[in-house]
Scaffold this motif. Structure first.
Motif, mmCIF file in Angstrom:
data_model
loop_
_atom_site.group_PDB
_atom_site.id
_atom_site.type_symbol
_atom_site.label_atom_id
_atom_site.label_comp_id
_atom_site.label_asym_id
_atom_site.label_seq_id
_atom_site.Cartn_x
_atom_site.Cartn_y
_atom_site.Cartn_z
ATOM 1 N N TYR A 22 0.816 -1.219 0.000
ATOM 2 C CA TYR A 22 0.000 0.000 0.000
ATOM 3 C C TYR A 22 0.855 1.277 0.000
ATOM 4 C CZ TYR A 22 -3.245 3.544 1.795
ATOM 5 O OH TYR A 22 -3.987 4.685 1.986
ATOM 6 N N THR A 31 0.746 4.070 -2.870
ATOM 7 C CA THR A 31 0.403 5.441 -2.488
ATOM 8 C C THR A 31 1.493 6.418 -2.907
ATOM 9 O OG1 THR A 31 -0.909 4.692 -0.631
ATOM 10 C CG2 THR A 31 -0.143 6.951 -0.530
ATOM 11 N N GLN A 62 -1.008 8.705 -5.145
ATOM 12 C CA GLN A 62 -1.797 8.815 -3.915
ATOM 13 C C GLN A 62 -3.303 8.857 -4.192
ATOM 14 O OE1 GLN A 62 -0.152 11.393 -0.948
ATOM 15 N NE2 GLN A 62 -1.995 12.635 -0.807
ATOM 16 N N GLU A 63 -3.680 9.684 -5.164
ATOM 17 C CA GLU A 63 -5.101 9.901 -5.456
ATOM 18 C C GLU A 63 -5.741 8.628 -6.022
ATOM 19 O OE1 GLU A 63 -7.547 13.606 -5.451
ATOM 20 O OE2 GLU A 63 -5.507 13.164 -4.828
ATOM 21 N N TYR A 99 -6.080 5.820 -3.442
ATOM 22 C CA TYR A 99 -7.206 6.096 -2.542
ATOM 23 C C TYR A 99 -8.531 5.735 -3.209
ATOM 24 C CZ TYR A 99 -10.825 8.699 -0.098
ATOM 25 O OH TYR A 99 -11.980 9.041 0.537
ATOM 26 N N GLY A 120 -6.861 2.566 7.730
ATOM 27 C CA GLY A 120 -6.130 3.331 6.716
ATOM 28 C C GLY A 120 -6.097 2.609 5.383
ATOM 29 N N ARG A 164 -8.739 17.173 -0.137
ATOM 30 C CA ARG A 164 -7.276 17.215 -0.037
ATOM 31 C C ARG A 164 -6.910 18.433 0.780
ATOM 32 N NH1 ARG A 164 -8.482 17.616 -6.062
ATOM 33 N NH2 ARG A 164 -8.873 15.448 -6.590
ATOM 34 N N ASN A 186 0.525 17.062 1.649
ATOM 35 C CA ASN A 186 -0.875 17.014 1.234
ATOM 36 C C ASN A 186 -1.458 15.632 1.488
ATOM 37 O OD1 ASN A 186 -1.174 19.693 0.289
ATOM 38 N ND2 ASN A 186 0.091 19.150 -1.479
ATOM 39 N N ILE A 187 -2.525 15.599 2.239
ATOM 40 C CA ILE A 187 -3.171 14.333 2.548
ATOM 41 C C ILE A 187 -4.576 14.311 1.948
ATOM 42 C CG2 ILE A 187 -1.888 14.101 4.715
ATOM 43 C CD1 ILE A 187 -4.642 14.754 6.100
ATOM 44 N N ILE A 188 -5.203 13.151 2.020
ATOM 45 C CA ILE A 188 -6.587 12.982 1.585
ATOM 46 C C ILE A 188 -7.403 12.669 2.835
ATOM 47 C CG2 ILE A 188 -8.148 11.499 0.253
ATOM 48 C CD1 ILE A 188 -5.833 11.028 -1.717
ATOM 49 N N TYR A 223 -5.562 9.751 4.687
ATOM 50 C CA TYR A 223 -4.814 8.858 3.806
ATOM 51 C C TYR A 223 -3.712 9.654 3.102
ATOM 52 C CZ TYR A 223 -9.401 6.618 4.159
ATOM 53 O OH TYR A 223 -10.567 6.093 4.625
ATOM 54 N N GLY A 224 -2.759 8.924 2.536
ATOM 55 C CA GLY A 224 -1.771 9.557 1.692
ATOM 56 C C GLY A 224 -0.354 9.203 2.091
#
Lengths: 208, 208
Positions: A40, A44, A48-49, A52, A79, B27, B126-128, B135-136
């Protein structure tokens, strides 16, 4: 997914001042299922996007409905996977197999960059539960077994294998006694592979 | 601990039918703190009930209040620790240090069987975020750095170290570039040790 979790502590939580103090934990017998995504972090860090969105689609369309179908008493996101608690080892094992069988279909034709592959761990025993989580040796054991499960398959304790083996349509394989880091006693591990699982062999862990 | 997490997706969740479909993730820039207990599985397998009660006391009396004090935007249990998200790297770092400094006091005089020692990881980027989790890449990085943090200390990315270094009352030590399993790129790691932390050296991982 049902994440509500009704305990005595939960009822007391409505009473200010009581919920903040020490609480006697609720203890109960449970079957514990953990699942995470092979490679994972690698997927990621590559995208990342996309990772997800793919992961959430599997959760929404397959995993969460299956967990509800097999009447999980507690379930939470970890997660890149889930921690779920079931009334019986058979509920947990049949839920795990149903998801892994369906994942073979869902991954067919996907490139390795878009392939989300789960590995799962199953354990059972007396756990501790409160309003936010479940705890205990067998929760830790399930999480540890998950790390040695085959990509797309399931690893379980001897106790789970004894309880569910005669009722499953798939064979269980005895992997013998294994010593895990930070566990006081060795654990005898059984694994279950689902048909077509070899599709997962070239998984995210092979990506550079 | 504040676990509410107000997002556009959260608002839509009240509308039946919309929350069940695919959602564009939110985001945002965030500082991520992860913490877990050194040797938690070992402590749990030795005494499940005692480990739970000791861990929860530290959470209730120290960690959850500190996370609230530093205005975490999101926080969740990870079984033997927490995943929390802050507005700034300095909030996250000061929260981590405040907890670790206080843990030295709390652990003084406790036998190794009753000593709960945390290690922590810090990252930012930058996370989600959605209704249930964050996540991220940088969430994964914080979790990975936590595993190399000293018992009772904190490991962080170079970016976090740059942002917070001048404002902290403790020195940061450059551990150089390290390659982590399943991470595409190596990570330069900095660590922060708190005074008196050597009390933790003989921690749960030494128990048989």
């Amino acid at each position: 997914m049902r994440t509500e979790h009704f305990t005595t502590a939960g009822a007391l939580a409505a009473m200010p001042g009581i919920a903040d103090g020490p609480q006697l934990p609720e203890r109960r017998w449970a079957a514990v299922l953990t699942a995470d995504v092979v490679g994972y972090s690698r997927l990621t860090s590559l995208n990342q996007e996309q990772t997800y969105l793919l992961y959430k689609a599997h959760r929404r369309e397959l995993i969460d409905p299956k967990i509800a179908e097999y009447r999980a008493r507690f379930a939470k996101s970890t997660g890149d996977g889930i921690l779920a608690e079931f009334e019986t080892a058979l509920d947990a094992a049949q839920c795990a197999i149903a998801v892994q069988e369906r994942m073979v279909e869902r991954c067919k034709g996907e490139s390795v960059h878009r392939r989300i592959v789960f590995r799962m761990g199953l354990s059972c025993g007396n756990i501790i539960a409160d309003r936010e989580d479940i705890y205990g040796h067998d929760v830790n054991v399930a999480a540890r077994l998950q790390t040695v499960a085959p990509a797309g398959g399931i690893a379980m304790t001897e106790k789970v294998a004894e309880l569910v083996g005669p009722s499953l349509h798939l064979p269980l394989e005895d992997l013998g006694v294994q010593q895990f880091r930070n566990m006081c006693h060795p654990i005898r591990v059984f694994q279950c592979r689902v048909p077509g699982e070899s599709i997962h062999e070239n998984s995210a862990e092979s990506l550079v």
